[in-house]
Scaffold this motif. Structure first.
Motif, PDB file in Angstrom:
ATOM      1  N   ASP A  70       0.879  -1.167   0.000  1.00 14.88           N
ATOM      2  CA  ASP A  70       0.000   0.000   0.000  1.00 14.88           C
ATOM      3  C   ASP A  70       0.920   1.221   0.000  1.00 14.88           C
ATOM      4  N   ARG A  92       0.558   4.195   0.883  1.00 17.50           N
ATOM      5  CA  ARG A  92       0.460   5.099   2.025  1.00 17.50           C
ATOM      6  C   ARG A  92       0.928   4.428   3.323  1.00 17.50           C
ATOM      7  N   CYS A  93       1.419   3.221   3.214  1.00 18.57           N
ATOM      8  CA  CYS A  93       1.866   2.458   4.379  1.00 18.57           C
ATOM      9  C   CYS A  93       3.293   2.855   4.748  1.00 18.57           C
ATOM     10  N   PRO A 108      -4.351  -1.838  -1.847  1.00 14.75           N
ATOM     11  CA  PRO A 108      -4.693  -0.621  -1.102  1.00 14.75           C
ATOM     12  C   PRO A 108      -5.700  -0.901   0.009  1.00 14.75           C
ATOM     13  N   LEU A 131      -5.593   1.360   3.090  1.00 16.22           N
ATOM     14  CA  LEU A 131      -5.517   2.438   4.079  1.00 16.22           C
ATOM     15  C   LEU A 131      -6.317   3.677   3.676  1.00 16.22           C
ATOM     16  N   GLY A 132      -7.370   3.480   2.893  1.00 18.15           N
ATOM     17  CA  GLY A 132      -8.232   4.599   2.571  1.00 18.15           C
ATOM     18  C   GLY A 132      -8.182   5.023   1.119  1.00 18.15           C
ATOM     19  N   GLU A 133      -8.867   6.123   0.835  1.00 18.97           N
ATOM     20  CA  GLU A 133      -9.052   6.573  -0.538  1.00 18.97           C
ATOM     21  C   GLU A 133      -7.741   6.958  -1.213  1.00 18.97           C
ATOM     22  N   GLN A 134      -6.815   7.549  -0.468  1.00 20.70           N
ATOM     23  CA  GLN A 134      -5.533   7.913  -1.081  1.00 20.70           C
ATOM     24  C   GLN A 134      -4.750   6.669  -1.517  1.00 20.70           C
ATOM     25  N   SER A 135      -4.899   5.602  -0.762  1.00 15.78           N
ATOM     26  CA  SER A 135      -4.263   4.344  -1.148  1.00 15.78           C
ATOM     27  C   SER A 135      -4.884   3.807  -2.436  1.00 15.78           C
ATOM     28  N   VAL A 136      -6.195   3.878  -2.509  1.00 12.89           N
ATOM     29  CA  VAL A 136      -6.901   3.346  -3.682  1.00 12.89           C
ATOM     30  C   VAL A 136      -6.538   4.136  -4.938  1.00 12.89           C
ATOM     31  N   ASP A 177      -0.391  14.691  -0.304  1.00 15.50           N
ATOM     32  CA  ASP A 177      -1.580  13.862  -0.377  1.00 15.50           C
ATOM     33  C   ASP A 177      -1.728  13.326  -1.799  1.00 15.50           C
ATOM     34  N   ASN A 220      -4.019  12.820  -4.605  1.00 18.32           N
ATOM     35  CA  ASN A 220      -5.322  13.267  -5.104  1.00 18.32           C
ATOM     36  C   ASN A 220      -5.167  13.616  -6.579  1.00 18.32           C
TER      37      ASN A 220
END
Length: 253
Positions: free
Chosen positions: A104, A106-107, A135, A137-142, A173, A175
């Motif tokens: 992931d 963001r990990c 992914p 850990l949330g939307e940023q991971s996805v 971030d 996005n």
């Protein structure tokens, strides 16, 4: 059983005796059961170090059972783990050991492992590496994984490798704004990438990886599969090298 007999037992032997005695207590009278329990309690209070040894034995057995279970589920899913056409493959494609990483972007521990895994593969020269976008850990991971998979599908392996490094080291971030800027830096058409990111071809890869992770009982990142061994969590470079050596020794044996 007299205390003198207890004193001759190791922690492992005591575990076996107590397990047998536990079943045998059903045939004891109330008085015999009380006497037995008092004797065990007295012995353990006088010899608490046996409890530590017994716990070590228990943990070793539990670890061995967990490793055997991991091996069985890896063997049952080998093709999906090691030969998935949708995942990026790097290193030596003919390497004698394959390392699969569920990651992931963001990990924090995936980021910590990033350069060490890269060093492991480059310095060894005989490792095949497979990346599974996972992914969790949330939307940023996805959105990060969608970006990476879209790059792989549209631009190929070399482009994915550069994108992976950029995403794992991204401090902003994740996005649309930051990824559009990243796409420009890497020379990709943002509009085409954005369209592919939301396409079923990308969604199916993420869904397949999540389904595979569920079969393998993977719930965290990074998780590695090194041939037949599951490695749950971050392991320093020297530790990973040791695991690789163990896998090679198994295949040679």
């Amino acid at each position: 059983m007299r205390p003198s007999l207890f004193a001759q037992l190791s922690g492992a032997a005591l575990c076996a005796v107590l397990a047998t005695a536990s079943m045998a207590q059903e045939a004891m009278t109330d008085a015999e059961r009380s006497a037995f329990r008092a004797e065990v309690k007295a012995y353990l209070l006088e010899n608490p170090e046996v409890l530590i040894e017994a716990m070590d034995v228990l943990q070793s057995r539990q670890q061995a059972a967990a490793e055997q279970n991991d091996k069985q589920i890896v063997d049952a899913n080998r093709d999906a783990i090691f030969n998935d056409a949708a995942s990026w493959v790097g290193g030596n494609p003919d390497g004698d050991v394959t390392v699969v990483e569920f990651l992931d972007y963001r990990c924090g521990y995936c980021r910590k492992a990033w350069q060490e895994v890269d060093e492991l593969v480059k310095s060894d020269g005989n490792i095949r590496i497979v990346m599974k976008e996972f992914p969790i850990l949330g939307e940023q991971s996805v959105i990060s994984s969608r970006f990476a998979i879209a790059v792989l599908q549209l631009h190929g392996n070399e482009a994915y490798a550069k994108t992976h490094d950029a995403l794992i080291s991204l401090r902003a971030d994740a996005n649309d704004e930051s990824l559009e800027r990243l796409a420009g830096d890497l020379g990709y058409d943002w509009s085409a990438l954005q369209t592919r990111m939301n396409a079923p071809e990308v969604t199916s890869v993420i869904e397949a990886n999540h389904a595979l992770a569920q079969k393998l009982d993977i719930s965290g990142t990074p998780t590695f599969v090194v041939d037949g061994t599951m490695v749950r969590g971050y392991v320093p470079l020297d530790g990973m090298r040791e695991i690789i050596a163990q896998e090679r020794a198994k295949s040679e044996g």
